[in-house]
Design a protein around this motif. Structure first.
Motif, mmCIF file in Angstrom:
data_model
loop_
_atom_site.group_PDB
_atom_site.id
_atom_site.type_symbol
_atom_site.label_atom_id
_atom_site.label_comp_id
_atom_site.label_asym_id
_atom_site.label_seq_id
_atom_site.Cartn_x
_atom_site.Cartn_y
_atom_site.Cartn_z
ATOM 1 N N ARG A 6 0.820 -1.150 0.048
ATOM 2 C CA ARG A 6 0.123 0.014 -0.020
ATOM 3 C C ARG A 6 0.925 1.180 -0.221
ATOM 4 O O ARG A 6 0.652 2.271 -0.706
ATOM 5 C CB ARG A 6 -0.867 -0.138 1.455
ATOM 6 N N LEU A 7 2.028 1.179 0.840
ATOM 7 C CA LEU A 7 2.965 2.341 0.951
ATOM 8 C C LEU A 7 3.629 2.513 -0.531
ATOM 9 O O LEU A 7 3.739 3.725 -0.852
ATOM 10 C CB LEU A 7 4.142 2.169 2.060
ATOM 11 N N ALA A 8 4.049 1.519 -0.986
ATOM 12 C CA ALA A 8 4.702 1.482 -2.305
ATOM 13 C C ALA A 8 3.742 2.113 -3.451
ATOM 14 O O ALA A 8 4.191 2.900 -4.326
ATOM 15 C CB ALA A 8 5.158 0.120 -2.895
ATOM 16 N N LEU A 9 2.506 1.501 -3.410
ATOM 17 C CA LEU A 9 1.385 2.034 -4.468
ATOM 18 C C LEU A 9 1.263 3.700 -4.140
ATOM 19 O O LEU A 9 1.147 4.213 -5.120
ATOM 20 C CB LEU A 9 0.059 1.340 -4.247
ATOM 21 N N PHE A 10 1.173 3.969 -2.977
ATOM 22 C CA PHE A 10 1.065 5.294 -2.507
ATOM 23 C C PHE A 10 2.329 6.327 -3.108
ATOM 24 O O PHE A 10 2.163 7.126 -3.799
ATOM 25 C CB PHE A 10 0.841 5.486 -1.172
ATOM 26 N N LYS A 11 3.466 5.650 -3.189
ATOM 27 C CA LYS A 11 4.401 6.350 -3.539
ATOM 28 C C LYS A 11 4.396 6.603 -5.050
ATOM 29 O O LYS A 11 4.866 7.253 -5.504
ATOM 30 C CB LYS A 11 5.944 5.737 -3.223
ATOM 31 N N LEU A 12 4.087 5.605 -5.618
ATOM 32 C CA LEU A 12 3.991 5.469 -7.212
ATOM 33 C C LEU A 12 2.851 6.583 -7.676
ATOM 34 O O LEU A 12 2.964 7.086 -8.553
ATOM 35 C CB LEU A 12 3.627 3.966 -7.586
ATOM 36 N N MET A 13 1.789 6.656 -6.883
ATOM 37 C CA MET A 13 0.645 7.294 -7.107
ATOM 38 C C MET A 13 1.190 8.852 -7.125
ATOM 39 O O MET A 13 0.792 9.808 -7.831
ATOM 40 C CB MET A 13 -0.549 7.211 -6.183
ATOM 41 N N VAL A 14 1.816 9.202 -6.062
ATOM 42 C CA VAL A 14 2.553 10.426 -5.707
ATOM 43 C C VAL A 14 3.497 10.757 -7.018
ATOM 44 O O VAL A 14 3.415 12.131 -7.432
ATOM 45 C CB VAL A 14 3.275 10.717 -4.462
ATOM 46 N N GLU A 15 4.322 9.861 -7.075
ATOM 47 C CA GLU A 15 5.341 9.994 -8.408
ATOM 48 C C GLU A 15 4.671 10.065 -9.771
ATOM 49 O O GLU A 15 4.938 11.091 -10.403
ATOM 50 C CB GLU A 15 6.436 8.715 -8.459
ATOM 51 N N LEU A 16 3.423 9.509 -10.022
ATOM 52 C CA LEU A 16 2.827 9.570 -11.238
ATOM 53 C C LEU A 16 2.077 11.037 -11.221
ATOM 54 O O LEU A 16 2.187 11.748 -12.243
ATOM 55 C CB LEU A 16 1.848 8.712 -11.247
ATOM 56 N N LYS A 17 1.585 11.336 -10.189
ATOM 57 C CA LYS A 17 0.932 12.841 -10.076
ATOM 58 C C LYS A 17 2.040 13.787 -10.433
ATOM 59 O O LYS A 17 1.816 14.654 -11.002
ATOM 60 C CB LYS A 17 0.306 12.907 -8.884
ATOM 61 N N GLU A 18 3.169 13.615 -9.757
ATOM 62 C CA GLU A 18 4.239 14.575 -9.920
ATOM 63 C C GLU A 18 4.763 14.745 -11.615
ATOM 64 O O GLU A 18 5.045 15.708 -11.950
ATOM 65 C CB GLU A 18 5.564 14.152 -9.211
ATOM 66 N N ARG A 19 4.723 13.614 -11.936
ATOM 67 C CA ARG A 19 5.136 13.539 -13.389
ATOM 68 C C ARG A 19 4.022 14.017 -14.397
ATOM 69 O O ARG A 19 4.073 14.835 -15.463
ATOM 70 C CB ARG A 19 5.324 12.116 -13.845
ATOM 71 N N LYS A 20 2.686 13.683 -13.954
ATOM 72 C CA LYS A 20 1.437 14.521 -14.827
ATOM 73 C C LYS A 20 1.602 15.694 -14.771
ATOM 74 O O LYS A 20 1.570 16.618 -15.526
ATOM 75 C CB LYS A 20 0.090 13.825 -13.933
#
Length: 114
Positions: A6-20
């Motif tokens: 869940r933490l890894a998924l959250f980090k990926l979502m944050v990273e994806l939002k930053e890239r977006k």
């Protein structure tokens, strides 16, 4: 394990939002550049068009046929075909052709007045 995922998924979502966000801002930057480029091309080509029109008018004004239309004439020595720009260069009795807008005159010089 579930919490780690869940933490890894959250980090990926944050990273994806930053890239977006990065791509959105980069796209806005590219759109701005494109808009300025199009504007500058329009200005440049309008300026070039105006310059061409101005030069075309100048050429038309300097066209010998248009000068003749305004009442001027061209005097040419018959023998040498030299354009006469000075009355002192013509002798009495010399043949001269006068080109007008409509037609031409063949003349003999009777007198040269300075």
């Amino acid at each position: 394990i579930l919490e780690e995922k869940r933490l890894a998924l959250f980090k990926l979502m944050v990273e994806l939002k930053e890239r977006k966000d990065f791509f959105i801002s980069y796209r806005m930057y590219i759109d701005d550049l494109l808009s300025r480029l199009i504007h500058n091309f329009r200005v440049y080509f309008m300026d070039r068009r105006q310059r061409v029109l101005s030069l075309t008018q100048r050429l038309s004004d300097l066209n010998p046929h248009n000068i003749l239309k305004r009442g001027f004439s061209i005097a040419i020595k018959k023998e040498t075909k030299e354009v006469i720009i000075n009355s002192q260069k013509v002798q009495r009795g010399e043949g001269v052709s006068i080109i007008l807008h409509k037609g031409q005159l063949e003349c003999i010089v009777e007198e040269s007045i300075n």
